[in-house]
Enzyme design. Structure first.
Site, PDB file in Angstrom:
ATOM      1  N   LYS A 169     -20.857 -40.392  22.499  1.00 38.77           N
ATOM      2  CA  LYS A 169     -21.577 -39.142  22.759  1.00 38.77           C
ATOM      3  C   LYS A 169     -22.724 -39.322  23.760  1.00 38.77           C
ATOM      4  CE  LYS A 169     -20.452 -37.079  18.268  1.00 38.77           C
ATOM      5  NZ  LYS A 169     -21.032 -36.488  17.037  1.00 38.77           N
ATOM      6  N   TYR A 212     -14.415 -28.377  19.548  1.00 38.95           N
ATOM      7  CA  TYR A 212     -15.023 -28.254  18.224  1.00 38.95           C
ATOM      8  C   TYR A 212     -14.772 -26.888  17.581  1.00 38.95           C
ATOM      9  CZ  TYR A 212     -17.364 -32.716  18.893  1.00 38.95           C
ATOM     10  OH  TYR A 212     -17.623 -34.055  19.080  1.00 38.95           O
ATOM     11  N   ASN A 257     -25.583 -38.694  16.835  1.00 40.61           N
ATOM     12  CA  ASN A 257     -25.079 -39.816  16.036  1.00 40.61           C
ATOM     13  C   ASN A 257     -24.117 -40.738  16.787  1.00 40.61           C
ATOM     14  OD1 ASN A 257     -22.776 -38.246  16.009  1.00 40.61           O
ATOM     15  ND2 ASN A 257     -22.728 -37.962  13.805  1.00 40.61           N
TER      16      ASN A 257
END
Length: 137
Positions: free
Chosen positions: A9, A49, A112
């Site tokens: 990410k 998503y 994360n």
């Protein structure tokens, strides 16, 4: 031989730890069958998503995922989905086991560091989102 999708990410790309993360996959016996660096558009992130579209965190997730480039990879090996998820650690880095990617590189539950497919079925869908069959070796 299983395949799974991995996304490093924007937060981890910005920290310049892509090589360290990819090395962990290889050291664990996962082969990198395809990889590329991409900048997701808002439409890309919303589509990828979409399963979370009704969740309260969706807008923030999309904003985060378009905040910088990501590195997407197809990893393959025995039990690739589970092995990759074990390497990533718990979604919340504060709960991630020491030595996992999220324990070592993530800042928060939102930033994360990595995404990984949660099942073989989703891996096929997610891989197809980013890669044509001819791109995977």
């Amino acid at each position: 031989m299983e395949q799974t999708l991995s996304i490093i990410k924007p937060d981890a790309v910005a920290k310049n730890v892509v090589g360290q993360i990819l090395s962990r996959f290889e050291a664990a016996g996962l082969r990198i069958a395809a990889t590329k660096k991409v900048q997701l558009s808002q439409a890309d992130a919303e589509a990828f998503y979409a399963v979370h579209a009704e969740r309260p965190f969706f807008k923030d997730l999309v904003s985060f995922m378009i905040s910088g480039p990501v590195v997407v990879s197809v990893l393959e090996g025995d039990n690739a989905v589970l092995k990759h998820r074990d390497l990533m650690g718990a979604t919340n880095p504060k709960e991630a086991a020491p030595g996992t990617i999220r324990a070592d590189f993530a800042d928060s539950i939102d930033a994360n560091a990595v995404h990984g497919s949660d099942s073989l079925e989703n891996a096929k869908i997610e891989i197809g989102f980013f890669f044509a069959a001819r791109d995977i070796y």
